[in-house]
Design a protein around this motif. Structure first.
Motif, PDB file in Angstrom:
ATOM      1  N   GLU A   1      -8.336  -1.295   1.590  1.00 32.33           N
ATOM      2  CA  GLU A   1      -7.345  -1.971   2.525  1.00 32.33           C
ATOM      3  C   GLU A   1      -5.846  -1.693   2.368  1.00 32.33           C
ATOM      4  O   GLU A   1      -5.358  -1.244   3.305  1.00 32.33           O
ATOM      5  N   ALA A   2      -5.557  -1.527   1.135  1.00 30.19           N
ATOM      6  CA  ALA A   2      -4.044  -1.087   1.012  1.00 30.19           C
ATOM      7  C   ALA A   2      -3.724   0.330   1.580  1.00 30.19           C
ATOM      8  O   ALA A   2      -2.817   0.827   2.263  1.00 30.19           O
ATOM      9  N   VAL A   3      -4.798   1.309   1.131  1.00 30.55           N
ATOM     10  CA  VAL A   3      -4.683   2.904   1.493  1.00 30.55           C
ATOM     11  C   VAL A   3      -4.827   2.889   3.173  1.00 30.55           C
ATOM     12  O   VAL A   3      -4.224   3.597   3.649  1.00 30.55           O
ATOM     13  N   LYS A   4      -5.847   2.439   3.575  1.00 27.45           N
ATOM     14  CA  LYS A   4      -6.011   2.435   5.057  1.00 27.45           C
ATOM     15  C   LYS A   4      -5.014   1.818   5.924  1.00 27.45           C
ATOM     16  O   LYS A   4      -4.716   2.210   6.668  1.00 27.45           O
ATOM     17  N   GLY A   5      -4.534   0.728   5.186  1.00 35.68           N
ATOM     18  CA  GLY A   5      -3.144   0.085   6.093  1.00 35.68           C
ATOM     19  C   GLY A   5      -2.099   0.937   6.075  1.00 35.68           C
ATOM     20  O   GLY A   5      -1.201   0.742   6.875  1.00 35.68           O
ATOM     21  N   ALA A   6      -2.164   1.929   5.078  1.00 37.80           N
ATOM     22  CA  ALA A   6      -0.836   2.775   5.046  1.00 37.80           C
ATOM     23  C   ALA A   6      -1.233   4.069   5.639  1.00 37.80           C
ATOM     24  O   ALA A   6      -0.485   5.008   5.105  1.00 37.80           O
TER      25      ALA A   6
ATOM     26  N   ARG B   1       4.024   2.769  -0.324  1.00 38.51           N
ATOM     27  CA  ARG B   1       3.735   1.425   0.107  1.00 38.51           C
ATOM     28  C   ARG B   1       2.281   1.041  -0.170  1.00 38.51           C
ATOM     29  O   ARG B   1       2.369  -0.008  -0.714  1.00 38.51           O
ATOM     30  N   ALA B   2       1.471   1.885  -0.178  1.00 33.19           N
ATOM     31  CA  ALA B   2      -0.009   1.643  -0.356  1.00 33.19           C
ATOM     32  C   ALA B   2      -0.007   1.145  -2.103  1.00 33.19           C
ATOM     33  O   ALA B   2      -0.671   0.377  -2.402  1.00 33.19           O
ATOM     34  N   ALA B   3       0.892   1.946  -2.868  1.00 25.58           N
ATOM     35  CA  ALA B   3       0.808   1.819  -4.312  1.00 25.58           C
ATOM     36  C   ALA B   3       1.119   0.516  -4.755  1.00 25.58           C
ATOM     37  O   ALA B   3       0.716  -0.146  -5.330  1.00 25.58           O
ATOM     38  N   LEU B   4       2.350   0.076  -4.014  1.00 25.25           N
ATOM     39  CA  LEU B   4       2.888  -1.053  -4.210  1.00 25.25           C
ATOM     40  C   LEU B   4       1.952  -2.180  -3.746  1.00 25.25           C
ATOM     41  O   LEU B   4       2.035  -3.299  -4.624  1.00 25.25           O
ATOM     42  N   ARG B   5       1.490  -1.888  -2.913  1.00 23.43           N
ATOM     43  CA  ARG B   5       0.487  -3.125  -2.277  1.00 23.43           C
ATOM     44  C   ARG B   5      -0.437  -3.171  -3.335  1.00 23.43           C
ATOM     45  O   ARG B   5      -0.985  -4.258  -3.602  1.00 23.43           O
ATOM     46  N   VAL B   6      -1.155  -2.054  -3.640  1.00 26.04           N
ATOM     47  CA  VAL B   6      -2.260  -2.328  -4.651  1.00 26.04           C
ATOM     48  C   VAL B   6      -1.983  -3.081  -5.867  1.00 26.04           C
ATOM     49  O   VAL B   6      -2.487  -3.852  -6.486  1.00 26.04           O
ATOM     50  N   GLN B   7      -0.517  -2.677  -6.397  1.00 30.29           N
ATOM     51  CA  GLN B   7      -0.017  -3.113  -7.632  1.00 30.29           C
ATOM     52  C   GLN B   7       0.076  -4.593  -7.432  1.00 30.29           C
ATOM     53  O   GLN B   7      -0.568  -5.312  -8.397  1.00 30.29           O
ATOM     54  N   ALA B   8       0.429  -5.231  -6.368  1.00 25.77           N
ATOM     55  CA  ALA B   8       0.572  -6.628  -6.048  1.00 25.77           C
ATOM     56  C   ALA B   8      -0.605  -7.226  -5.872  1.00 25.77           C
ATOM     57  O   ALA B   8      -0.881  -8.159  -6.455  1.00 25.77           O
ATOM     58  N   VAL B   9      -1.503  -6.748  -5.211  1.00 26.22           N
ATOM     59  CA  VAL B   9      -2.850  -7.378  -5.210  1.00 26.22           C
ATOM     60  C   VAL B   9      -3.643  -7.465  -6.306  1.00 26.22           C
ATOM     61  O   VAL B   9      -4.222  -8.257  -6.677  1.00 26.22           O
ATOM     62  N   LEU B  10      -3.610  -6.358  -7.115  1.00 25.63           N
ATOM     63  CA  LEU B  10      -4.492  -6.455  -8.392  1.00 25.63           C
ATOM     64  C   LEU B  10      -3.728  -7.096  -9.807  1.00 25.63           C
ATOM     65  O   LEU B  10      -4.275  -7.092 -10.766  1.00 25.63           O
ATOM     66  N   ALA B  11      -2.353  -7.393  -9.465  1.00 27.78           N
ATOM     67  CA  ALA B  11      -1.460  -8.257 -10.337  1.00 27.78           C
ATOM     68  C   ALA B  11      -2.361  -9.317 -10.966  1.00 27.78           C
ATOM     69  O   ALA B  11      -2.206  -9.763 -12.002  1.00 27.78           O
ATOM     70  N   GLU B  12      -2.952 -10.008  -9.887  1.00 35.08           N
ATOM     71  CA  GLU B  12      -3.745 -11.526 -10.062  1.00 35.08           C
ATOM     72  C   GLU B  12      -5.216 -11.159 -10.153  1.00 35.08           C
ATOM     73  O   GLU B  12      -5.747 -10.477  -9.089  1.00 35.08           O
ATOM     74  N   PRO B  13      -6.005 -11.446 -11.006  1.00 34.40           N
ATOM     75  CA  PRO B  13      -7.226 -11.403 -11.043  1.00 34.40           C
ATOM     76  C   PRO B  13      -7.878 -12.279  -9.829  1.00 34.40           C
ATOM     77  O   PRO B  13      -7.444 -13.252  -9.605  1.00 34.40           O
ATOM     78  N   PRO B  14      -9.011 -11.586  -9.267  1.00 32.49           N
ATOM     79  CA  PRO B  14      -9.676 -12.646  -8.289  1.00 32.49           C
ATOM     80  C   PRO B  14     -10.211 -13.847  -8.639  1.00 32.49           C
ATOM     81  O   PRO B  14     -10.270 -14.272  -9.705  1.00 32.49           O
ATOM     82  N   ALA B  15     -10.209 -14.739  -7.793  1.00 34.16           N
ATOM     83  CA  ALA B  15     -10.713 -16.133  -7.848  1.00 34.16           C
ATOM     84  C   ALA B  15     -11.995 -16.160  -8.832  1.00 34.16           C
ATOM     85  O   ALA B  15     -12.989 -15.598  -8.343  1.00 34.16           O
ATOM     86  N   GLY B  16     -12.067 -17.007  -9.849  1.00 37.76           N
ATOM     87  CA  GLY B  16     -13.244 -17.104 -10.571  1.00 37.76           C
ATOM     88  C   GLY B  16     -13.230 -15.976 -11.927  1.00 37.76           C
ATOM     89  O   GLY B  16     -14.300 -15.932 -12.701  1.00 37.76           O
ATOM     90  N   ALA B  17     -12.157 -15.267 -11.964  1.00 40.18           N
ATOM     91  CA  ALA B  17     -12.370 -14.211 -12.827  1.00 40.18           C
ATOM     92  C   ALA B  17     -12.091 -14.803 -14.318  1.00 40.18           C
ATOM     93  O   ALA B  17     -11.510 -15.927 -14.528  1.00 40.18           O
ATOM     94  N   PRO B  18     -12.987 -14.343 -15.308  1.00 36.42           N
ATOM     95  CA  PRO B  18     -12.882 -14.781 -16.539  1.00 36.42           C
ATOM     96  C   PRO B  18     -11.287 -14.609 -17.050  1.00 36.42           C
ATOM     97  O   PRO B  18     -10.853 -13.491 -16.867  1.00 36.42           O
ATOM     98  N   ASP B  19     -11.095 -15.557 -18.107  1.00 36.05           N
ATOM     99  CA  ASP B  19      -9.795 -15.166 -18.860  1.00 36.05           C
ATOM    100  C   ASP B  19      -9.885 -13.713 -19.514  1.00 36.05           C
ATOM    101  O   ASP B  19     -10.961 -13.536 -20.230  1.00 36.05           O
ATOM    102  N   ARG B  20      -8.913 -12.981 -19.143  1.00 38.08           N
ATOM    103  CA  ARG B  20      -9.047 -11.485 -20.043  1.00 38.08           C
ATOM    104  C   ARG B  20      -8.791 -11.535 -21.239  1.00 38.08           C
ATOM    105  O   ARG B  20      -9.508 -10.605 -21.972  1.00 38.08           O
ATOM    106  N   LYS B  21      -8.446 -12.514 -21.934  1.00 45.29           N
ATOM    107  CA  LYS B  21      -8.308 -12.628 -23.501  1.00 45.29           C
ATOM    108  C   LYS B  21      -9.919 -12.943 -24.231  1.00 45.29           C
ATOM    109  O   LYS B  21      -9.997 -12.130 -25.081  1.00 45.29           O
ATOM    110  N   SER B  22     -10.692 -13.318 -23.136  1.00 41.90           N
ATOM    111  CA  SER B  22     -11.893 -13.530 -23.904  1.00 41.90           C
ATOM    112  C   SER B  22     -12.903 -12.768 -23.186  1.00 41.90           C
ATOM    113  O   SER B  22     -14.375 -12.595 -23.565  1.00 41.90           O
ATOM    114  N   ALA B  23     -12.482 -11.556 -22.425  1.00 37.81           N
ATOM    115  CA  ALA B  23     -13.442 -10.752 -21.871  1.00 37.81           C
ATOM    116  C   ALA B  23     -13.660  -9.440 -23.008  1.00 37.81           C
ATOM    117  O   ALA B  23     -14.524  -8.568 -22.550  1.00 37.81           O
ATOM    118  N   GLY B  24     -13.539  -9.538 -23.976  1.00 41.42           N
ATOM    119  CA  GLY B  24     -13.846  -8.234 -24.859  1.00 41.42           C
ATOM    120  C   GLY B  24     -13.459  -8.636 -26.120  1.00 41.42           C
ATOM    121  O   GLY B  24     -13.581  -8.035 -27.114  1.00 41.42           O
TER     122      GLY B  24
END
Length: 109
Positions: free
Chosen positions: A50-55, A86-109
């Motif tokens: 979405e970020a790449v195509k939007g840019a 613009r796309a890189a900044l958008r990707v960085q912002a969107v991926l800064a937060e895990p999706p809803a329901g994502a497990p705690d990263r500290k317990s992921a491995g």
């Protein structure tokens, strides 16, 4: 990157290429989270696309969490470097937060 194909002939065009590696994705790759990995992977790829195509860019391929995109290749984009940023900044912002329901990263491995 400089390349252009016109009527089967290679000519020159300046372009911008971006290779992304979503390192956070690997934090979710543990055996107990395999069932959820598909959902998270789909979320990450959709957000990047979405970020790449939007840019006005083109997503050429992805392999796991690695993505290859370009600007001013398949279609002209006079501001290709700015649009890639613009796309890189958008990707960085969107991926800064895990999706809803994502497990705690500290317990992921």
């Amino acid at each position: 990157l400089k390349a252009r194909v016109t009527a089967g002939k290679l000519t020159e065009r300046v372009a911008t290429v971006m290779a992304l590696d979503v390192t956070r994705f690997h934090d979710l790759c543990s055996p107990e989270l395999l069932g959820e990995m598909y959902e998270f992977h789909s979320h990450y790829i959709a957000a990047i696309e979405e970020a790449v195509k939007g840019a006005k860019g083109v997503l050429h391929r992805f392999s796991g969490d690695k993505v290859l995109c370009s600007w001013n290749t398949a279609s002209r984009c006079a501001t290709h470097s700015q649009m890639a940023c613009r796309a890189a900044l958008r990707v960085q912002a969107v991926l800064a937060e895990p999706p809803a329901g994502a497990p705690d990263r500290k317990s992921a491995g």
